[in-house]
Design a protein around this motif. Structure first.
Motif, short mmCIF file in Angstrom:
data_model
loop_
_atom_site.label_atom_id
_atom_site.label_comp_id
_atom_site.label_asym_id
_atom_site.label_seq_id
_atom_site.Cartn_x
_atom_site.Cartn_y
_atom_site.Cartn_z
N SER A 148 -67.20 16.73 -38.83
CA SER A 148 -67.33 16.08 -40.13
C SER A 148 -66.86 14.64 -40.01
O SER A 148 -66.31 14.22 -38.99
CB SER A 148 -66.48 16.81 -41.18
OG SER A 148 -65.10 16.72 -40.86
N CYS A 149 -67.11 13.88 -41.05
CA CYS A 149 -66.64 12.50 -41.08
C CYS A 149 -65.11 12.49 -41.14
O CYS A 149 -64.48 13.42 -41.65
CB CYS A 149 -67.23 11.75 -42.26
SG CYS A 149 -69.03 11.54 -42.17
N VAL A 150 -64.53 11.39 -40.62
CA VAL A 150 -63.07 11.29 -40.58
C VAL A 150 -62.65 9.95 -41.15
O VAL A 150 -63.45 9.01 -41.25
CB VAL A 150 -62.55 11.43 -39.14
CG1 VAL A 150 -62.82 12.84 -38.60
CG2 VAL A 150 -63.18 10.38 -38.23
N GLU A 151 -61.39 9.88 -41.57
CA GLU A 151 -60.79 8.63 -41.99
C GLU A 151 -60.11 8.01 -40.76
O GLU A 151 -59.22 8.64 -40.15
CB GLU A 151 -59.80 8.86 -43.12
CG GLU A 151 -60.43 9.32 -44.42
CD GLU A 151 -61.48 8.35 -44.91
OE1 GLU A 151 -61.17 7.13 -44.98
OE2 GLU A 151 -62.61 8.80 -45.21
N LEU A 152 -60.53 6.82 -40.39
CA LEU A 152 -60.12 6.18 -39.14
C LEU A 152 -59.27 4.96 -39.42
O LEU A 152 -59.64 4.11 -40.25
CB LEU A 152 -61.37 5.77 -38.34
CG LEU A 152 -61.14 5.12 -36.98
CD1 LEU A 152 -60.53 6.11 -36.00
CD2 LEU A 152 -62.48 4.57 -36.44
N VAL A 153 -58.12 4.87 -38.75
CA VAL A 153 -57.28 3.67 -38.81
C VAL A 153 -57.02 3.21 -37.37
O VAL A 153 -57.02 4.02 -36.44
CB VAL A 153 -55.94 3.94 -39.54
CG1 VAL A 153 -56.18 4.27 -41.00
CG2 VAL A 153 -55.15 5.06 -38.87
N GLY A 154 -56.85 1.93 -37.21
CA GLY A 154 -56.61 1.40 -35.86
C GLY A 154 -55.83 0.10 -35.89
O GLY A 154 -55.85 -0.63 -36.89
N LEU A 155 -55.15 -0.21 -34.78
CA LEU A 155 -54.37 -1.44 -34.67
C LEU A 155 -54.47 -1.94 -33.22
O LEU A 155 -54.32 -1.16 -32.28
CB LEU A 155 -52.90 -1.18 -35.02
CG LEU A 155 -52.01 -2.43 -35.05
CD1 LEU A 155 -52.42 -3.35 -36.21
CD2 LEU A 155 -50.54 -2.01 -35.20
N ARG A 156 -54.75 -3.25 -33.10
CA ARG A 156 -54.87 -3.84 -31.76
C ARG A 156 -53.46 -4.09 -31.20
O ARG A 156 -52.58 -4.57 -31.91
CB ARG A 156 -55.66 -5.13 -31.83
CG ARG A 156 -56.04 -5.69 -30.44
CD ARG A 156 -56.88 -6.92 -30.61
NE ARG A 156 -58.15 -6.63 -31.23
CZ ARG A 156 -59.20 -6.13 -30.58
NH1 ARG A 156 -59.13 -5.86 -29.30
NH2 ARG A 156 -60.33 -5.91 -31.22
N VAL A 157 -53.30 -3.73 -29.94
CA VAL A 157 -52.01 -3.93 -29.27
C VAL A 157 -52.22 -4.86 -28.06
O VAL A 157 -53.34 -5.01 -27.57
CB VAL A 157 -51.41 -2.59 -28.80
CG1 VAL A 157 -51.07 -1.72 -30.00
CG2 VAL A 157 -52.35 -1.86 -27.87
#
Length: 473
Positions: free
Chosen positions: A135-144
């Motif tokens: 199913s679709c997901v809620e995606l969060v991300g941060l560049r390191v």
């Protein structure tokens, strides 16, 4: 092919229900409530779906913070292993799509973010739908970055929305709840309005019975509900109107009865004196005038007799019932006097009804007199059975009755032009009296179709077997 009778009855019931006040109010309630519920369902689904997305994104953000914290402490790539209660989908992706590390659930899977972010994109938050995910997901991300990650990869964490808060399921559940509420409101509206109008229906039925049964039922009253308000006032007003109508009818009935009795004596005396005067010698010049006066008094006497009979019928004066054989009655009535035209009969013996002999004789006499007045060459009288009814028919070969006037001939004092031409002295009460007598005994009298002339058909219930008690009417 015709419609099934049950289907036709159902369609008629639905049509009557729809055009009634109760039906229209229910339809309006369904339309308005349905519109409000549809709007409320859409808004509620959107709100709950947003809540589910927000909750999933917050959960993923909490896991992202933990992963970043572990990376800064030098935990290395083991930081992508989710702990208890954390989001299970974690990836570290370098520019160009190379996956540096992934959680166990994403081993061998492509990047979570189908679109590679720009180097300037430091923080990412979006809904991602990938074919390798259920199913679709809620995606969060941060560049390191830094010495540990010289190529500045992006750490992604994704979490699935609670299945109970997904739009398809929410729409399905919301629609089911809305339909249930709509059905409940429709049923409640139908029932409430039905309860409110039940006293009105009782009033209508009572008035219909009073109307169908005629003047003898004017003593009845409609039920008065104790609910107060307009319906109770309506019932009281209807009963007041019935009371006044009954009083007026009783006054009219008493007037007709008293006037008839008061007129009979002077008319009889005048009739006797005129007859005595006519016994004088023939050279009296006033004899033609007296004969005319005698004819007028005879007509007045007929009118008074008919009015008195109608008064008795309207009052339902009791007369003892007896078994009357219609064939014997017809033979006696036909043989009682000479007729202007021949009278033929087709009589079935043993056709018995319950009634007063004198009243049924009057019915047949009135029908025969009417037929004789209009017949050209003959009259026919038929007596027989039809199911549970005794049938008496009187036919003539005169000019007949127009179809649109077949009910008018039974109105009191109503006379067609042909009848007035043939018998100017008629009262116009013979047929109304005959029908009223037939209805008193549970039957009816009507003018029926005939290939030539007039055809009057009286139907009465057959008499019960001998030995069954009957009441006077």
């Amino acid at each position: 092919m015709g419609k099934d009778p049950e289907e036709s009855r159902l369609l008629r019931w639905l049509l009557r229900a729809f055009i009634s006040v109760r039906g229209r109010a229910t339809v309006i309630t369904v339309v308005l409530s349905g519109s409000v519920l549809a709007l409320a369902t859409v808004l509620a689904v959107q709100l709950l779906a947003y809540t589910g997305q927000f909750s999933a994104r917050q959960h993923a953000s909490a896991t992202l913070q933990r992963v970043l914290y572990d990376l800064t402490l030098g935990e290395g790539l083991t930081a992508v292993t989710p702990g208890p209660g954390e989001a299970k989908l974690i990836q570290i992706v370098e520019p160009g799509g190379h996956i540096v590390a992934a959680s166990p659930d994403l081993q061998g899977s492509p990047p979570l973010n189908p679109t590679a972010p720009r180097m300037a994109d430091l923080l990412i938050g979006k809904t991602a739908c990938q074919p390798f995910l259920p199913s679709c997901v809620e995606l969060v991300g941060l560049r390191v970055g830094g010495a540990q990650f010289p190529r500045a990869p992006v750490v992604y964490v994704a979490d699935k929305v609670d299945p109970a808060l997904t739009r398809p399921r929410l729409y399905l559940e919301g629609t089911a709840i809305a339909l249930a509420l709509l059905l409940l409101m429709s049923w409640w509206t139908w029932r409430t309005i039905g309860d409110a109008f039940r006293p009105v229906e009782a009033i209508r039925r009572q008035l219909a019975e009073i109307t169908n049964r005629g003047l003898r039922e004017l003593g009845r009253r409609v039920p008065v509900p104790r609910s107060g308000g307009e319906i109770q006032e309506l019932a009281v007003t209807v009963n007041d109107a019935l009371e006044r109508l009954e009083q007026a009818t009783n006054r009219e009935r008493r007037f007709v009865s008293e006037a008839s009795h008061d007129l009979r004596n002077p008319i009889a005396g005048l009739h006797t004196r005129l007859e005595v005067a006519l016994d004088e010698p023939d050279d009296y010049a006033w004899k033609p005038m007296v004969r005319g006066a005698l004819r007028d008094t005879a007509r007045l006497n007929d009118i008074v007799a008919d009015l008195l009979e109608l008064s008795r019928l309207d009052a339902r004066s009791p007369v003892a019932l007896e078994r009357v054989d219609l064939a014997d009655l017809t033979r006696r009535e036909v043989g009682a006097r000479p007729w202007r035209v021949p009278v033929t009969t087709r009589l079935e013996d043993g056709v018995e009804v319950m009634g007063a002999h004198v009243r049924l004789s009057r019915v047949l006499g009135n029908l025969l007199n009417n037929a004789e007045r209009h017949a050209e060459t003959g009259i026919e009288v038929i007596v027989g059975r039809d199911g549970g009814d005794a049938v008496l028919e009187v036919r003539d070969d005169g000019s007949g009755i127009p179809e649109d006037a077949r009910e008018r001939v039974f109105e009191r004092f109503a006379r067609l032009a042909e009848s007035q031409r043939r018998d100017p002295a008629g009262t116009g009460l013979g047929l109304p009296i005959a029908r009223e007598i037939a209805r008193i005994y549970g039957g009816d009298l009507r003018a029926a179709d005939s290939p030539r002339g007039a055809r009057f058909v009286m139907r009465l219930p057959l008499a019960p077997p001998p030995g069954v008690d009957t009441e006077a009417t």
